[in-house]
Design a protein around this motif. Structure first.
Motif, PDB file in Angstrom:
ATOM      1  N   PRO A 159      -7.471  14.428 -46.141  1.00  0.00           N
ATOM      2  CA  PRO A 159      -6.196  14.841 -45.545  1.00  0.00           C
ATOM      3  C   PRO A 159      -4.996  14.211 -46.238  1.00  0.00           C
ATOM      4  O   PRO A 159      -5.113  13.175 -46.898  1.00  0.00           O
ATOM      5  N   GLY A 160      -3.847  14.860 -46.052  1.00  0.00           N
ATOM      6  CA  GLY A 160      -2.597  14.270 -46.493  1.00  0.00           C
ATOM      7  C   GLY A 160      -2.152  13.253 -45.459  1.00  0.00           C
ATOM      8  O   GLY A 160      -2.976  12.687 -44.743  1.00  0.00           O
ATOM      9  N   PHE A 161      -0.849  13.025 -45.346  1.00  0.00           N
ATOM     10  CA  PHE A 161      -0.332  12.064 -44.378  1.00  0.00           C
ATOM     11  C   PHE A 161      -0.623  12.571 -42.965  1.00  0.00           C
ATOM     12  O   PHE A 161      -0.421  13.748 -42.661  1.00  0.00           O
ATOM     13  N   ILE A 162      -1.114  11.682 -42.106  1.00  0.00           N
ATOM     14  CA  ILE A 162      -1.531  12.080 -40.757  1.00  0.00           C
ATOM     15  C   ILE A 162      -0.451  11.728 -39.734  1.00  0.00           C
ATOM     16  O   ILE A 162      -0.028  10.580 -39.635  1.00  0.00           O
ATOM     17  N   THR A 163      -0.021  12.723 -38.972  1.00  0.00           N
ATOM     18  CA  THR A 163       1.022  12.533 -37.975  1.00  0.00           C
ATOM     19  C   THR A 163       0.450  12.705 -36.564  1.00  0.00           C
ATOM     20  O   THR A 163      -0.689  13.126 -36.400  1.00  0.00           O
ATOM     21  N   ALA A 164       1.269  12.371 -35.565  1.00  0.00           N
ATOM     22  CA  ALA A 164       0.836  12.530 -34.171  1.00  0.00           C
ATOM     23  C   ALA A 164       2.048  12.622 -33.265  1.00  0.00           C
ATOM     24  O   ALA A 164       3.090  12.008 -33.549  1.00  0.00           O
ATOM     25  N   PRO A 165       1.964  13.393 -32.184  1.00  0.00           N
ATOM     26  CA  PRO A 165       3.064  13.501 -31.236  1.00  0.00           C
ATOM     27  C   PRO A 165       3.421  12.125 -30.660  1.00  0.00           C
ATOM     28  O   PRO A 165       2.536  11.338 -30.313  1.00  0.00           O
TER      29      PRO A 165
END
Length: 238
Positions: free
Chosen positions: A172-178
């Motif tokens: 995966p690329g950069f992992i984000t989250a709410p």
């Protein structure tokens, strides 16, 4: 199926646990970490917290027999143990390599020795920048980047040598989250400065669980593959 989640106290692993508790295909979860792992917050109404078992281990290189017994009968493992590129700067490289590479190989060997199911899937979570070809120039943290790529190759090679084990690498690329504002800011900056794409942790987890439950689509799941599979789940409503 019995699922092992390594690095279970981490950011991505917590989401894997959260979703796994609501997946009927997953009957039990071995949450492997260096500290106790509790049931995540914001569970779905259909979640079954009783499926989770926290297993504490002091060192991912060494597995006591009582820990191996917990692995017995497992059908899959999602391996998330690593030191991220940003955090790697704070450690000696040999320690970074030990955590990211040596521990991964030791973990796969220990799991295999424990008496896993006849068709076992090992999903190694790497990163988009990891480079297996040392002849290819790397601009950012080359030593780290090549090491992670080397680890990918070692995982795939070892799995091919072990009876009944199939492996895949998620990149995966950069992992984000709410709710993680700083991650969102960093994702925007990295995409603008380096063209680094990002993926939400919910989508990433949905895809990884799909792959260990239903079978690997390919040995290397690129960022684009991960996004595509997640979108297919959204469309199907699964």
């Amino acid at each position: 199926m019995k699922l092992i989640i390594s690095g279970a106290s981490g950011f991505v692993a917590k989401e894997i646990i959260r979703q796994s508790l609501s997946r009927n295909e997953i009957t039990s979860i071995v949450a492997l970490a260096r500290k106790p792992v509790s049931v995540p917050e914001k569970l779905s109404p259909d979640a079954n917290p009783s499926k989770l078992k926290s297993i504490v281990i002091d060192d991912y290189e060494h597995y006591p027999e009582e820990v191996k017994k917990e692995f017995a009968g497992a059908a899959a493992c999602i391996w998330t143990v690593a030191i991220t590129p940003t955090n790697a700067k704070a450690y000696d490289f040999e320690e970074v390599k030990r955590v990211c590479q040596t521990s991964t190989i030791a973990g796969l060997k220990a799991i295999h020795e424990s008496g896993i199911s006849k068709s076992f899937r090992f999903l190694y979570m790497s990163g988009i920048a990891a480079e297996r070809d040392r002849a290819k120039p790397v601009q950012y943290q080359s030593e780290y980047t090549y090491m992670r790529g080397e680890t990918e190759s070692e995982v795939l090679q070892l799995a091919a040598e072990l009876d009944g084990v199939e492996a895949s690498v998620a990149k995966p690329g950069f992992i984000t989250a709410p709710g993680y504002i700083m991650k969102s800011i960093a994702a925007t900056a990295l995409q603008f400065a380096l063209g680094l794409p990002n993926i939400g942790v919910v989508d990433l987890t949905t895809t990884m669980l799909d792959q260990v439950i239903n079978g690997f689509e390919k040995e290397t799941l690129t960022h684009e593959d991960l996004v595509r599979i997640a979108k297919a789940h959204q469309v199907s409503g699964k």
